[in-house]
Design a protein around this motif. Structure first.
Motif, PDB file in Angstrom:
ATOM      1  N   UNK A  90      -2.463  -4.622  -9.109  1.00 23.45           N
ATOM      2  CA  UNK A  90      -2.563  -5.710  -8.266  1.00 23.45           C
ATOM      3  C   UNK A  90      -1.264  -6.155  -7.520  1.00 23.45           C
ATOM      4  N   UNK A  91      -0.274  -6.386  -8.407  1.00 25.91           N
ATOM      5  CA  UNK A  91       0.963  -6.864  -7.769  1.00 25.91           C
ATOM      6  C   UNK A  91       1.715  -5.581  -6.733  1.00 25.91           C
ATOM      7  N   UNK A  92       1.468  -4.401  -7.100  1.00 21.74           N
ATOM      8  CA  UNK A  92       1.688  -3.362  -5.993  1.00 21.74           C
ATOM      9  C   UNK A  92       0.999  -3.438  -4.572  1.00 21.74           C
ATOM     10  N   UNK A  93      -0.345  -3.742  -4.810  1.00 21.67           N
ATOM     11  CA  UNK A  93      -0.979  -3.929  -3.745  1.00 21.67           C
ATOM     12  C   UNK A  93      -0.701  -5.046  -2.805  1.00 21.67           C
ATOM     13  N   UNK A  94      -0.337  -6.150  -3.594  1.00 23.62           N
ATOM     14  CA  UNK A  94      -0.052  -7.491  -2.884  1.00 23.62           C
ATOM     15  C   UNK A  94       1.515  -7.364  -2.063  1.00 23.62           C
ATOM     16  N   UNK A  95       2.209  -6.714  -2.858  1.00 22.78           N
ATOM     17  CA  UNK A  95       3.352  -6.231  -2.199  1.00 22.78           C
ATOM     18  C   UNK A  95       3.310  -5.573  -0.895  1.00 22.78           C
ATOM     19  N   UNK A  96       2.388  -4.499  -1.027  1.00 20.73           N
ATOM     20  CA  UNK A  96       2.412  -3.369  -0.002  1.00 20.73           C
ATOM     21  C   UNK A  96       1.907  -4.062   1.245  1.00 20.73           C
ATOM     22  N   UNK A  97       0.720  -4.794   1.014  1.00 22.77           N
ATOM     23  CA  UNK A  97       0.080  -5.516   2.108  1.00 22.77           C
ATOM     24  C   UNK A  97       0.877  -6.887   2.754  1.00 22.77           C
ATOM     25  N   UNK A  98       2.144  -6.973   2.151  1.00 19.09           N
ATOM     26  CA  UNK A  98       3.061  -8.219   2.401  1.00 19.09           C
ATOM     27  C   UNK A  98       2.397  -9.488   2.189  1.00 19.09           C
ATOM     28  N   UNK A  99       1.507  -9.637   1.252  1.00 22.89           N
ATOM     29  CA  UNK A  99       1.003 -10.838   0.805  1.00 22.89           C
ATOM     30  C   UNK A  99       2.192 -11.703   0.098  1.00 22.89           C
ATOM     31  N   UNK A 100       2.789 -11.187  -0.811  1.00 26.29           N
ATOM     32  CA  UNK A 100       3.689 -11.745  -1.367  1.00 26.29           C
ATOM     33  C   UNK A 100       5.276 -11.468  -0.837  1.00 26.29           C
TER      34      UNK A 100
ATOM     35  N   UNK B 159      -2.863   9.191  -5.275  1.00 26.11           N
ATOM     36  CA  UNK B 159      -2.647   8.131  -4.040  1.00 26.11           C
ATOM     37  C   UNK B 159      -2.715   8.650  -2.643  1.00 26.11           C
ATOM     38  N   UNK B 160      -3.594   8.507  -1.870  1.00 31.01           N
ATOM     39  CA  UNK B 160      -3.455   8.782  -0.543  1.00 31.01           C
ATOM     40  C   UNK B 160      -3.474   7.458   0.362  1.00 31.01           C
ATOM     41  N   UNK B 161      -2.442   7.022   0.976  1.00 32.51           N
ATOM     42  CA  UNK B 161      -2.151   5.946   1.563  1.00 32.51           C
ATOM     43  C   UNK B 161      -2.244   6.153   2.934  1.00 32.51           C
ATOM     44  N   UNK B 162      -2.994   7.122   3.652  1.00 33.41           N
ATOM     45  CA  UNK B 162      -2.977   7.276   4.900  1.00 33.41           C
ATOM     46  C   UNK B 162      -3.532   6.151   5.670  1.00 33.41           C
ATOM     47  N   UNK B 163      -4.551   5.394   5.259  1.00 30.02           N
ATOM     48  CA  UNK B 163      -5.142   4.168   5.917  1.00 30.02           C
ATOM     49  C   UNK B 163      -4.527   2.938   5.663  1.00 30.02           C
ATOM     50  N   UNK B 164      -3.839   2.481   6.549  1.00 25.58           N
ATOM     51  CA  UNK B 164      -2.763   1.225   6.156  1.00 25.58           C
ATOM     52  C   UNK B 164      -3.620   0.016   5.695  1.00 25.58           C
ATOM     53  N   UNK B 165      -5.157   0.166   5.798  1.00 20.40           N
ATOM     54  CA  UNK B 165      -5.931  -1.126   5.249  1.00 20.40           C
ATOM     55  C   UNK B 165      -6.395  -0.680   3.763  1.00 20.40           C
ATOM     56  N   UNK B 166      -5.886   0.310   3.225  1.00 24.87           N
ATOM     57  CA  UNK B 166      -6.245   0.628   2.011  1.00 24.87           C
ATOM     58  C   UNK B 166      -5.204   1.239   0.946  1.00 24.87           C
ATOM     59  N   UNK B 167      -4.864   0.277   0.004  1.00 28.74           N
ATOM     60  CA  UNK B 167      -3.559   0.901  -0.896  1.00 28.74           C
ATOM     61  C   UNK B 167      -4.216   1.372  -2.030  1.00 28.74           C
ATOM     62  N   UNK B 168      -3.826   2.661  -2.432  1.00 33.73           N
ATOM     63  CA  UNK B 168      -3.964   3.298  -3.429  1.00 33.73           C
ATOM     64  C   UNK B 168      -2.879   3.535  -4.576  1.00 33.73           C
ATOM     65  N   UNK B 169      -3.128   3.140  -5.863  1.00 32.96           N
ATOM     66  CA  UNK B 169      -2.064   3.200  -6.833  1.00 32.96           C
ATOM     67  C   UNK B 169      -2.520   3.962  -8.250  1.00 32.96           C
ATOM     68  N   UNK B 170      -1.726   4.889  -8.671  1.00 33.02           N
ATOM     69  CA  UNK B 170      -2.187   5.170 -10.332  1.00 33.02           C
ATOM     70  C   UNK B 170      -1.965   4.299 -11.189  1.00 33.02           C
ATOM     71  N   UNK B 171      -1.495   2.899 -10.914  1.00 35.46           N
ATOM     72  CA  UNK B 171      -1.243   1.831 -11.837  1.00 35.46           C
ATOM     73  C   UNK B 171      -2.602   1.246 -12.024  1.00 35.46           C
ATOM     74  N   UNK B 172      -2.762   0.272 -13.062  1.00 36.88           N
ATOM     75  CA  UNK B 172      -4.018  -0.343 -13.133  1.00 36.88           C
ATOM     76  C   UNK B 172      -3.911  -1.738 -13.663  1.00 36.88           C
ATOM     77  N   UNK B 173      -4.719  -2.519 -13.726  1.00 37.64           N
ATOM     78  CA  UNK B 173      -4.735  -4.150 -13.944  1.00 37.64           C
ATOM     79  C   UNK B 173      -3.609  -5.043 -13.142  1.00 37.64           C
ATOM     80  N   UNK B 174      -3.000  -5.508 -13.822  1.00 39.75           N
ATOM     81  CA  UNK B 174      -2.140  -6.491 -12.989  1.00 39.75           C
ATOM     82  C   UNK B 174      -0.794  -5.894 -12.331  1.00 39.75           C
ATOM     83  N   UNK B 175      -0.538  -4.817 -13.004  1.00 39.65           N
ATOM     84  CA  UNK B 175       0.300  -3.874 -12.181  1.00 39.65           C
ATOM     85  C   UNK B 175       0.334  -3.269 -10.920  1.00 39.65           C
TER      86      UNK B 175
END
Length: 206
Positions: free
Chosen positions: A196-206, A178-194
């Motif tokens: 998605x949840x990580x991304x929602x938390x990263x973007x402060x949507x949850x 994962x390279x999260x240099x761009x704040x608009x793009x969240x990258x993760x090694x996880x897949x599926x619902x995990x």
């Protein structure tokens, strides 16, 4: 548009985008949105028979038609789907570039995409993309690009198209490094619902 009972429609879904952006189904309807189809139909359909000849002549050692998903005599707007042979599945993006370059060289209009999860290569009309479908839905629902979040696997058909939406938030799953240099793009090694949840938390949507 033919209406469909809501009991047969996936719960919580307002629109379905199918065939890599060629069709949009609105909630409660069993047939594609005719206005969207009219916007993108006709002008850029690819020539199926010469495309099949090019694939057979130049790529038969690397790719084979998926006969289960691709019926003989399919309409000209239907995707052409290919499976990689032997070890070529490990480097489908490189094969994708070769196919795209050869079709362009032969003067054939098409869009070549790769589904890395399913390990399949698709040849589609260039008339509409996932990005076009999302843009159409955004206008229809009055949701701005800034208020859009898109989730999918890195290098997937979806992300290849929508990466050009420069203001939307993206969540890319299955990224080895994962390279999260761009704040608009969240990258993760996880897949599926995990993922998605990580991304929602990263973007402060949850």
């Amino acid at each position: 548009m033919k209406h469909m009972s809501e009991s047969k429609y996936p719960l919580g879904v307002d629109c379905l985008v199918t065939r890599s952006g060629l069709d949009i189904y609105q909630m409660g309807y069993a047939t594609p949105d005719p206005y969207y189809a009219e916007l993108f139909s006709g002008n850029d359909s690819f020539d199926r028979k010469p495309t099949e000849w090019v694939m057979s002549e130049f790529f038969s050692e690397k790719l084979k038609p998926d006969r289960e998903l691709q019926n003989e005599g399919s309409p000209s707007e239907e995707p052409m789907i290919y499976d990689p042979k032997e070890t070529f599945g490990e480097n489908l993006p490189a094969v994708q570039e070769e196919v795209s370059a050869k079709l362009t060289e032969m003067g054939l209009k098409s869009r070549v995409v790769v589904d890395l999860d399913a390990k399949k290569l698709q040849i589609l009309p260039i008339s509409a993309t996932i990005k076009d479908a999302i843009g159409f839905i955004q206008k229809m629902t009055k949701i701005t690009e800034e208020n859009t979040m898109i989730f999918g696997a890195k290098n997937s058909v979806i992300m290849d198209d929508v990466a050009k939406q420069e203001k939307s938030l993206l969540i890319l799953s299955g990224v080895e490094t994962p390279d999260n240099a761009d704040p608009r793009i969240f990258e993760t090694a996880s897949v599926g619902a995990t993922a998605l949840l990580e991304g929602l938390l990263h973007h402060a949507i949850l």
